[in-house]
Design a protein around this motif. Structure first.
Motif, PDB file in Angstrom:
ATOM      1  N   TYR A   1       0.840  -1.203   0.000  1.00 51.64           N
ATOM      2  CA  TYR A   1       0.000   0.000   0.000  1.00 51.64           C
ATOM      3  C   TYR A   1       0.875   1.253   0.000  1.00 51.64           C
ATOM      4  CZ  TYR A   1      -3.362   3.495   1.572  1.00 51.64           C
ATOM      5  OH  TYR A   1      -4.144   4.624   1.668  1.00 51.64           O
ATOM      6  N   VAL A   2       1.909   1.265   0.841  1.00 50.86           N
ATOM      7  CA  VAL A   2       2.785   2.437   0.947  1.00 50.86           C
ATOM      8  C   VAL A   2       3.601   2.631  -0.324  1.00 50.86           C
ATOM      9  CG1 VAL A   2       4.673   3.519   2.234  1.00 50.86           C
ATOM     10  CG2 VAL A   2       2.980   2.163   3.446  1.00 50.86           C
ATOM     11  N   THR A   3       4.164   1.553  -0.875  1.00 49.57           N
ATOM     12  CA  THR A   3       4.989   1.691  -2.077  1.00 49.57           C
ATOM     13  C   THR A   3       4.134   2.122  -3.282  1.00 49.57           C
ATOM     14  OG1 THR A   3       4.796  -0.719  -2.431  1.00 49.57           O
ATOM     15  CG2 THR A   3       6.775   0.080  -1.326  1.00 49.57           C
ATOM     16  N   ASN A   4       2.890   1.665  -3.345  1.00 48.35           N
ATOM     17  CA  ASN A   4       1.990   2.120  -4.421  1.00 48.35           C
ATOM     18  C   ASN A   4       1.682   3.606  -4.258  1.00 48.35           C
ATOM     19  OD1 ASN A   4       1.826  -0.351  -5.729  1.00 48.35           O
ATOM     20  ND2 ASN A   4       0.043  -1.019  -4.539  1.00 48.35           N
ATOM     21  N   PHE A   5       1.507   4.031  -3.002  1.00 49.23           N
ATOM     22  CA  PHE A   5       1.255   5.448  -2.715  1.00 49.23           C
ATOM     23  C   PHE A   5       2.458   6.282  -3.164  1.00 49.23           C
ATOM     24  CE2 PHE A   5       2.071   9.101  -0.017  1.00 49.23           C
ATOM     25  CZ  PHE A   5       0.868   9.787  -0.025  1.00 49.23           C
ATOM     26  N   ILE A   6       3.658   5.811  -2.866  1.00 49.13           N
ATOM     27  CA  ILE A   6       4.882   6.534  -3.221  1.00 49.13           C
ATOM     28  C   ILE A   6       4.958   6.747  -4.733  1.00 49.13           C
ATOM     29  CG2 ILE A   6       7.405   6.318  -3.310  1.00 49.13           C
ATOM     30  CD1 ILE A   6       7.229   4.878  -0.566  1.00 49.13           C
ATOM     31  N   LYS A   7       4.673   5.688  -5.490  1.00 47.38           N
ATOM     32  CA  LYS A   7       4.725   5.794  -6.954  1.00 47.38           C
ATOM     33  C   LYS A   7       3.641   6.727  -7.483  1.00 47.38           C
ATOM     34  CE  LYS A   7       6.457   1.053  -7.311  1.00 47.38           C
ATOM     35  NZ  LYS A   7       6.099  -0.348  -7.693  1.00 47.38           N
ATOM     36  N   SER A   8       2.429   6.578  -6.962  1.00 44.26           N
ATOM     37  CA  SER A   8       1.296   7.357  -7.478  1.00 44.26           C
ATOM     38  C   SER A   8       1.405   8.840  -7.162  1.00 44.26           C
ATOM     39  CB  SER A   8      -0.016   6.802  -6.901  1.00 44.26           C
ATOM     40  OG  SER A   8      -0.074   7.009  -5.495  1.00 44.26           O
ATOM     41  N   GLU A   9       2.149   9.185  -6.103  1.00 39.89           N
ATOM     42  CA  GLU A   9       2.271  10.586  -5.700  1.00 39.89           C
ATOM     43  C   GLU A   9       3.536  11.244  -6.247  1.00 39.89           C
ATOM     44  OE1 GLU A   9       0.009  12.419  -3.992  1.00 39.89           O
ATOM     45  OE2 GLU A   9      -1.296  10.672  -4.249  1.00 39.89           O
ATOM     46  N   GLY A  10       4.229  10.545  -7.158  1.00 39.10           N
ATOM     47  CA  GLY A  10       5.383  11.144  -7.802  1.00 39.10           C
ATOM     48  C   GLY A  10       6.671  11.088  -7.001  1.00 39.10           C
ATOM     49  N   TYR A  11       6.778  10.116  -6.124  1.00 41.87           N
ATOM     50  CA  TYR A  11       8.005   9.929  -5.350  1.00 41.87           C
ATOM     51  C   TYR A  11       8.708   8.653  -5.817  1.00 41.87           C
ATOM     52  CZ  TYR A  11       6.089  13.337  -2.021  1.00 41.87           C
ATOM     53  OH  TYR A  11       5.578  14.460  -1.430  1.00 41.87           O
ATOM     54  N   SER A  12       9.958   8.520  -5.452  1.00 40.33           N
ATOM     55  CA  SER A  12      10.685   7.276  -5.692  1.00 40.33           C
ATOM     56  C   SER A  12      11.418   6.887  -4.414  1.00 40.33           C
ATOM     57  CB  SER A  12      11.678   7.427  -6.846  1.00 40.33           C
ATOM     58  OG  SER A  12      12.603   8.460  -6.573  1.00 40.33           O
ATOM     59  N   ILE A  13      11.615   5.591  -4.246  1.00 39.82           N
ATOM     60  CA  ILE A  13      12.295   5.082  -3.059  1.00 39.82           C
ATOM     61  C   ILE A  13      13.804   5.225  -3.247  1.00 39.82           C
ATOM     62  CG2 ILE A  13      12.721   3.042  -1.634  1.00 39.82           C
ATOM     63  CD1 ILE A  13       9.945   2.021  -2.498  1.00 39.82           C
ATOM     64  N   VAL A  14      14.466   5.910  -2.305  1.00 42.09           N
ATOM     65  CA  VAL A  14      15.908   6.139  -2.440  1.00 42.09           C
ATOM     66  C   VAL A  14      16.696   5.601  -1.243  1.00 42.09           C
ATOM     67  CG1 VAL A  14      15.642   8.175  -3.881  1.00 42.09           C
ATOM     68  CG2 VAL A  14      15.689   8.435  -1.389  1.00 42.09           C
ATOM     69  N   GLY A  15      16.007   5.087  -0.267  1.00 42.69           N
ATOM     70  CA  GLY A  15      16.697   4.586   0.922  1.00 42.69           C
ATOM     71  C   GLY A  15      16.027   3.351   1.475  1.00 42.69           C
ATOM     72  N   HIS A  16      16.318   3.051   2.729  1.00 41.39           N
ATOM     73  CA  HIS A  16      15.808   1.842   3.366  1.00 41.39           C
ATOM     74  C   HIS A  16      14.458   2.095   4.032  1.00 41.39           C
ATOM     75  CE1 HIS A  16      19.787   0.596   2.498  1.00 41.39           C
ATOM     76  NE2 HIS A  16      20.368   1.073   3.592  1.00 41.39           N
ATOM     77  N   ALA A  17      13.852   1.008   4.476  1.00 42.94           N
ATOM     78  CA  ALA A  17      12.639   1.080   5.290  1.00 42.94           C
ATOM     79  C   ALA A  17      13.008   0.708   6.721  1.00 42.94           C
ATOM     80  CB  ALA A  17      11.569   0.129   4.741  1.00 42.94           C
ATOM     81  N   TYR A  18      12.462   1.470   7.657  1.00 41.11           N
ATOM     82  CA  TYR A  18      12.726   1.231   9.076  1.00 41.11           C
ATOM     83  C   TYR A  18      11.417   0.899   9.767  1.00 41.11           C
ATOM     84  CZ  TYR A  18      17.074   3.619   7.868  1.00 41.11           C
ATOM     85  OH  TYR A  18      18.260   3.985   7.272  1.00 41.11           O
ATOM     86  N   GLU A  19      11.377  -0.295  10.370  1.00 38.41           N
ATOM     87  CA  GLU A  19      10.188  -0.714  11.129  1.00 38.41           C
ATOM     88  C   GLU A  19      10.424  -0.485  12.610  1.00 38.41           C
ATOM     89  OE1 GLU A  19       9.002  -4.734  10.567  1.00 38.41           O
ATOM     90  OE2 GLU A  19       8.926  -4.603   8.381  1.00 38.41           O
ATOM     91  N   GLU A  20       9.503   0.230  13.249  1.00 36.50           N
ATOM     92  CA  GLU A  20       9.567   0.440  14.696  1.00 36.50           C
ATOM     93  C   GLU A  20       8.285  -0.114  15.312  1.00 36.50           C
ATOM     94  OE1 GLU A  20      10.926   4.502  15.802  1.00 36.50           O
ATOM     95  OE2 GLU A  20      11.064   4.789  13.625  1.00 36.50           O
ATOM     96  N   TYR A  21       8.442  -0.915  16.350  1.00 35.67           N
ATOM     97  CA  TYR A  21       7.297  -1.603  16.941  1.00 35.67           C
ATOM     98  C   TYR A  21       6.729  -0.772  18.085  1.00 35.67           C
ATOM     99  CZ  TYR A  21       9.592  -4.976  14.040  1.00 35.67           C
ATOM    100  OH  TYR A  21      10.194  -5.581  12.956  1.00 35.67           O
ATOM    101  N   VAL A  22       5.716   0.014  17.735  1.00 37.05           N
ATOM    102  CA  VAL A  22       5.123   0.975  18.671  1.00 37.05           C
ATOM    103  C   VAL A  22       4.327   0.262  19.754  1.00 37.05           C
ATOM    104  CG1 VAL A  22       3.643   3.008  18.849  1.00 37.05           C
ATOM    105  CG2 VAL A  22       5.046   2.665  16.811  1.00 37.05           C
TER     106      VAL A  22
END
Length: 283
Positions: A239-260
């Motif tokens: 969902y997030v990566t599709n949002f990034i593409k559709s909003e004109g962004y590109s992935i340039v770094g890593h993903a960080y998961e934090e367990y809230v």
């Protein structure tokens, strides 16, 4: 004619010339319980100045400084055995040796307390952050550089199962010499994100207050809060990566998961909350 006095009379005469304390008076003066003085007497650590014929102990002003030194060292963490060794030693440098040993101990304790402080500060700051977000919404915002500790997991192998993640978590905690639980997150590399291998984790990380070899770079991040079990997190990544593409962004770094919200906060996996931050840039 020579006068002969009983021991009690002599002690009374001495007491008139030297201010003395009963056990209770001395305990109150130095700020300890009477039982502490009784115990110290019993183990030959600190004995009263003397006893009357009725068996009552008494202490003198001359003993105040000695007891103060002893009690201060005790409060500083020295054991009874160390105190006995110190008192019985004729080495004038004994205190210096003990100071060196205790400095190491205190530094470790300070490190532990700082870990505890950061742990609770993280909980409070995260709770404040959650007041301003809506779960299920993607946010794109600037994030500052933060130093991190990074696990030694091979980025080629990764962790694809709960068992692999748990084993690496244990090794990473040992690597950090953690004395208490601290927030440890997961990292998915840029390559993993581009290949859409969202089922794996490439490394573990933990934020650091001091400068380290690795960091989460400053820049724009797409942020999403995944609610529910970890087993469903792949759908959130898509969902997030599709949002990034559709909003004109590109992935340039890593993903960080934090367990809230995790097992530490709730036993219900449906209430788990995982913060996903992916570094991006606008085309």
């Amino acid at each position: 004619m020579e006068l002969v006095y009983s021991q009690e009379v002599l002690l009374k005469m001495e007491r008139r010339n030297t201010k003395t304390f009963t056990t209770g008076e001395f305990a109150t003066y130095v700020g300890v319980k009477k039982d502490t003085l009784f115990y110290y007497d019993k183990i030959n650590l600190f004995k009263p100045a003397g006893k009357l014929l009725n068996g009552y102990r008494y202490y003198t002003y001359d003993q105040l400084k000695a007891f103060s030194t002893l009690h201060t060292l005790r409060k500083l963490g020295l054991s009874i055995e160390e105190l006995k060794e110190y008192i019985s030693s004729e080495d004038k440098y004994k205190l210096v040796q003990m100071a060196k040993q205790q400095t190491v101990t205190v530094e470790k304790e300070i490190g532990k307390l700082l870990q505890i402080q950061r742990f609770f500060q993280q909980i409070l700051s995260t709770e404040e952050e959650l007041k301003h977000i809506n779960v299920g919404e993607v946010y794109v915002q600037q994030m500052e550089k933060k130093h991190i500790h990074l696990s030694t997991t091979s980025l080629n192998t990764g962790m694809n199962t709960v068992e692999e993640w748990s084993d690496q978590y244990k090794r990473f905690a040992e690597q950090l010499s953690l004395q208490i639980p601290v927030p440890i997150g997961s990292l998915l590399t840029n390559d993993t994100l581009i290949q859409e291998r969202f089922e794996r984790v490439d490394a573990l990380f933990s934020y650091s207050e001091s400068e380290t070899e690795h960091s989460r770079p400053e820049g724009l991040y797409a942020i999403y809060y995944h609610k529910g079990p970890y087993s469903n997190i792949e759908s959130s990544y898509r969902y997030v990566t599709n949002f990034i593409k559709s909003e004109g962004y590109s992935i340039v770094g890593h993903a960080y998961e934090e367990y809230v919200y995790d097992l530490l906060r709730t036993n219900n996996e449906e209430e788990y909350l995982t913060k996903i931050s992916i570094q991006v840039k606008r085309h």
